[in-house]
Design a protein around this motif. Structure first.
Motif, PDB file in Angstrom:
ATOM      1  N   PHE A  45     -17.057  -2.266 -69.260  1.00  0.00           N
ATOM      2  CA  PHE A  45     -17.755  -1.493 -70.318  1.00  0.00           C
ATOM      3  C   PHE A  45     -16.950  -1.632 -71.069  1.00  0.00           C
ATOM      4  O   PHE A  45     -16.087  -2.771 -71.305  1.00  0.00           O
ATOM      5  CB  PHE A  45     -17.137  -0.134 -69.880  1.00  0.00           C
ATOM      6  N   SER A  46     -17.776  -1.488 -72.513  1.00  0.00           N
ATOM      7  CA  SER A  46     -16.802  -2.434 -73.891  1.00  0.00           C
ATOM      8  C   SER A  46     -16.966  -0.604 -74.467  1.00  0.00           C
ATOM      9  O   SER A  46     -16.963   0.614 -74.710  1.00  0.00           O
ATOM     10  CB  SER A  46     -18.268  -2.572 -74.421  1.00  0.00           C
ATOM     11  N   THR A  47     -15.469  -0.636 -75.269  1.00  0.00           N
ATOM     12  CA  THR A  47     -15.042   0.457 -76.082  1.00  0.00           C
ATOM     13  C   THR A  47     -15.017   0.461 -77.064  1.00  0.00           C
ATOM     14  O   THR A  47     -15.480  -0.466 -78.166  1.00  0.00           O
ATOM     15  CB  THR A  47     -13.475  -0.285 -76.370  1.00  0.00           C
ATOM     16  N   PRO A  48     -16.066   1.448 -78.020  1.00  0.00           N
ATOM     17  CA  PRO A  48     -16.512   1.782 -79.322  1.00  0.00           C
ATOM     18  C   PRO A  48     -15.066   2.144 -80.004  1.00  0.00           C
ATOM     19  O   PRO A  48     -15.829   1.574 -81.412  1.00  0.00           O
ATOM     20  CB  PRO A  48     -17.355   2.842 -79.147  1.00  0.00           C
ATOM     21  N   SER A  49     -14.127   1.980 -79.666  1.00  0.00           N
ATOM     22  CA  SER A  49     -13.317   2.025 -80.824  1.00  0.00           C
ATOM     23  C   SER A  49     -11.806   1.403 -80.726  1.00  0.00           C
ATOM     24  O   SER A  49     -12.368   1.267 -79.134  1.00  0.00           O
ATOM     25  CB  SER A  49     -13.244   4.240 -81.336  1.00  0.00           C
ATOM     26  N   ALA A  50     -11.235   1.336 -81.011  1.00  0.00           N
ATOM     27  CA  ALA A  50      -9.428   1.248 -80.121  1.00  0.00           C
ATOM     28  C   ALA A  50      -8.785   1.770 -80.338  1.00  0.00           C
ATOM     29  O   ALA A  50      -9.223   3.773 -80.870  1.00  0.00           O
ATOM     30  CB  ALA A  50      -9.306   0.492 -81.561  1.00  0.00           C
ATOM     31  N   GLY A  51      -7.855   1.469 -79.040  1.00  0.00           N
ATOM     32  CA  GLY A  51      -7.249   2.630 -78.790  1.00  0.00           C
ATOM     33  C   GLY A  51      -5.915   2.579 -78.050  1.00  0.00           C
ATOM     34  O   GLY A  51      -6.179   0.949 -77.531  1.00  0.00           O
ATOM     35  N   LEU A  52      -5.593   3.637 -77.721  1.00  0.00           N
ATOM     36  CA  LEU A  52      -4.315   2.690 -76.620  1.00  0.00           C
ATOM     37  C   LEU A  52      -4.350   3.623 -75.252  1.00  0.00           C
ATOM     38  O   LEU A  52      -4.746   5.306 -75.032  1.00  0.00           O
ATOM     39  CB  LEU A  52      -3.212   4.261 -77.252  1.00  0.00           C
ATOM     40  N   PHE A  77      -1.405   0.166 -73.358  1.00  0.00           N
ATOM     41  CA  PHE A  77      -1.729  -1.068 -74.161  1.00  0.00           C
ATOM     42  C   PHE A  77      -2.760  -1.092 -75.050  1.00  0.00           C
ATOM     43  O   PHE A  77      -2.877   0.078 -75.095  1.00  0.00           O
ATOM     44  CB  PHE A  77      -2.273  -2.724 -73.112  1.00  0.00           C
ATOM     45  N   LEU A  78      -2.988  -1.958 -76.215  1.00  0.00           N
ATOM     46  CA  LEU A  78      -4.524  -1.582 -77.258  1.00  0.00           C
ATOM     47  C   LEU A  78      -5.390  -2.195 -76.693  1.00  0.00           C
ATOM     48  O   LEU A  78      -5.037  -3.659 -76.329  1.00  0.00           O
ATOM     49  CB  LEU A  78      -3.588  -1.673 -78.304  1.00  0.00           C
ATOM     50  N   LEU A  79      -6.658  -1.467 -76.847  1.00  0.00           N
ATOM     51  CA  LEU A  79      -7.235  -2.053 -77.059  1.00  0.00           C
ATOM     52  C   LEU A  79      -8.342  -2.157 -78.124  1.00  0.00           C
ATOM     53  O   LEU A  79      -8.768  -1.292 -78.926  1.00  0.00           O
ATOM     54  CB  LEU A  79      -8.624  -1.118 -75.618  1.00  0.00           C
ATOM     55  N   SER A  80      -8.665  -3.538 -78.259  1.00  0.00           N
ATOM     56  CA  SER A  80      -9.763  -3.555 -79.789  1.00  0.00           C
ATOM     57  C   SER A  80     -10.868  -3.044 -79.370  1.00  0.00           C
ATOM     58  O   SER A  80     -11.533  -3.181 -78.539  1.00  0.00           O
ATOM     59  CB  SER A  80      -9.857  -4.828 -80.370  1.00  0.00           C
TER      60      SER A  80
END
Length: 286
Positions: A45-52, A77-80
């Motif tokens: 899956f793809s994250t539409p926004s950055a997130g912690l 961890f961070l996701l871009s």
């Protein structure tokens, strides 16, 4: 490890029930909980926004291409934005439950953070883990407490504290690439608190996530060049230091990144029609 887990358990009230249904919708909540009593394998899956992402209980495996990372309770961890990952969520062996939080760091929040704290622009180092320390845990709880009783504006304001802590840790870059407007303005925002840095086209372009050729082309389209922007910013800062803050010439030279006193003086005279020493003297005569 026990300290990490103890901090994570402080966040458990925010992850009592699963709220992932709206996590990746058109207007996702600022904080979502992922809770499961069984092992989950999410293919892609793809994250539409950055997130912690914070693991509260259990374990999580994250795969990006050939890279595989494992995270346990108390790790984050961070996701871009746009990250495409595969994950495996494993419930805790003792409780039989997996719990994690996703804090949405929306583009709007990143724009506001870059405006508030431009001194962190371009300052980050690659990190596959975020330190879930007491200040970060407290900031997350502070934001979470407002979820059910305050407006989105209040929650967003509290999440800015989380972003600031991540920026201070050096794991989240508040680059002006998040700022709407011209590239020239973005460059000015990037360099204005780091005028003593030896900026190059390559380093500025890297901070914006673009090629050096693209940076030059976009600046040229706005009738600007990196050299002119840097020179103007340094000279304006030097004038403020000398005329308004009573700094001496050596301090102004150091603050604006010049190695040569004569070069600095020449640029200052061309910009303002007077020497740095004269500008400082004039302040004393006012």
């Amino acid at each position: 490890m026990q300290k990490k887990q103890a901090l994570a358990m402080q966040l458990r009230p925010l992850a009592e029930s699963d709220t992932r249904e709206h996590a990746f919708g058109s207007e996702p909540p600022f904080i979502s909980a992922f809770v499961s009593r069984q092992r989950e394998c999410i293919a892609s899956f793809s994250t539409p926004s950055a997130g912690l992402v914070v693991i509260v209980e259990g374990r999580k495996q994250v795969q990006r291409g050939a890279d595989i990372r494992n995270y346990g309770a108390g790790e984050a961890f961070l996701l871009s934005a746009g990250s495409r990952i595969e994950v495996i969520n494993e419930p805790d062996q003792g409780s039989g439950i997996y719990r994690a939080l996703f804090l949405c760091l929306s583009r709007e929040l990143m724009i506001e953070a870059a405006r508030l704290w431009p001194e962190f622009a371009g300052r980050s180092s690659p990190a596959d883990r975020v330190a879930l320390d007491a200040p970060l845990c407290a900031a997350i709880l502070h934001a979470g407490e407002a979820l059910s009783s305050a407006s989105r504006r209040v929650v967003a304001h509290r999440l800015l504290e989380v972003i600031l802590i991540l920026a201070e840790q050096g794991v989240l870059q508040l680059a002006p690439k998040y700022v709407d407007g011209s590239v020239s303005d973005a460059v000015r925002l990037l360099v204005r608190h780091q005028l003593d840095r030896d900026w190059s086209g390559a380093s500025v372009a890297a901070s914006f996530g673009m090629s050096e050729a693209t940076l030059r082309r976009r600046l040229r389209a706005e009738g600007q060049s990196l050299r002119d922007i840097l020179l103007a910013a340094r000279m304006q800062a030097a004038k403020v230091l000398l005329c308004d803050r009573n700094a001496d010439v050596a301090e102004a030279i150091a603050a604006t990144g010049y190695a040569s006193r004569s070069h600095f003086a020449r640029q200052f005279r061309q910009a303002f029609g007077m020497s740095p020493a004269t500008a400082r003297q004039m302040r004393g005569e006012r």
